[in-house]
Scaffold this active site. Sequence first.
Site, PDB file in Angstrom:
ATOM      1  N   HIS A  20     -61.123  24.471  11.693  1.00  0.00           N
ATOM      2  CA  HIS A  20     -62.420  25.130  11.555  1.00  0.00           C
ATOM      3  C   HIS A  20     -63.925  24.077  11.971  1.00  0.00           C
ATOM      4  CE1 HIS A  20     -64.368  23.787   7.716  1.00  0.00           C
ATOM      5  NE2 HIS A  20     -63.208  24.146   7.697  1.00  0.00           N
ATOM      6  N   CYS A  30     -59.131  23.384   4.342  1.00  0.00           N
ATOM      7  CA  CYS A  30     -57.910  23.409   6.061  1.00  0.00           C
ATOM      8  C   CYS A  30     -58.720  22.245   6.618  1.00  0.00           C
ATOM      9  CB  CYS A  30     -59.798  24.301   6.227  1.00  0.00           C
ATOM     10  SG  CYS A  30     -59.533  26.245   5.675  1.00  0.00           S
TER      11      CYS A  30
END
Length: 354
Positions: free
Chosen positions: A169, A177
């Site tokens: 992202h 992440c």
Amino acid sequence: MTGRNATGRAAGIGSAIAAVSARVRRFALTAGLVSAMALISGCMSMNLEDLDGAAPEIPAKLVREMKARGMRPESPVLVRIFKKESELEVWKQDASGRYALLKTYPMCRWSGKLGPKMKAGDRQAPEGFYHVSAGMLNPKSQFYLSFNLGYPNRLESALGYTGEALMVHGACSSSGCYAMTDQGISEIYAVVNTALKGGQAQFQVQAFPFRMTPKNMAENRADPNYGFWRDLKVGYDSFELNRRQPKVSVCGRRYVFDQLFAGGEPTDPLAACPPALGGPDPRIAAKQAADEEKVADLLSDGAPATLHAYSDGGMHRSFRLLLEQKGADRLASSVSKRKYPVSRPDAALADPYR
């Protein structure tokens, strides 16, 4: 204005203010809940109606680069991720049907340390082989744009690994992440989205601890994940040699690549692998043997075994330099279209790969 009209207008304004305030409170509550859940399970990616969700298009310059390399915007795509180097590669099929490197993007942030993700809340970014379909892309992500890696995959689920919402992202901030700059994820998202719309059912993501060279393997031989990394290296070597997406099977508690089995594809990741139809690719086997010999030579020359202790992940050297020069606030404004916090800048400065 009569008293009755003034009273009615005041009541209307009061109702409007109350409605706006309620909406603000709901948004704040939702954002707070999202933040709390992100710390627990990963990088949540909610569809918030208040955020602009227009999907980006591939920049004209990048389209020209594709055409110059014999690629089409809608041709299949593949992604490789390297933690130690903090880089994400986007590969596209060219006219030969093989994959060629389109572009390498510096990762703004990844959390955890070298090694696979095993449980929710460990702040680890995953390592392994994943497959991303169109439904896993989110143009309205809390983190600008995102796609879900699909962790845990079949092997990880069978091994009892837990966690969810592990993403690539934007926003330059990570809690398990792989975080990119907004500009970077905008290009990546546009490229993979165009490939999926062009007919590719899903694209493969290969997430590695490092570029799997003999030098890196020798340096990390003392890590408890070394056996797992040797399995990943077979898939890495397959792609390096063939420039084709390796076929991924799971059996015997590990990944198995480019293999056909008697009786069809194995269905139980924990059971022993069924008999194989044919041996391994001789070129891959030869590369494995040659690399093992290089590792042995490095060890005989006294190459040190290193256990890298990441306090909370790492970032690409270019962003680390910005952080040292500008500080966290100015780094956030430099790399993002919006102003996001850069997670744990003190930990980034303690990263051993400075």
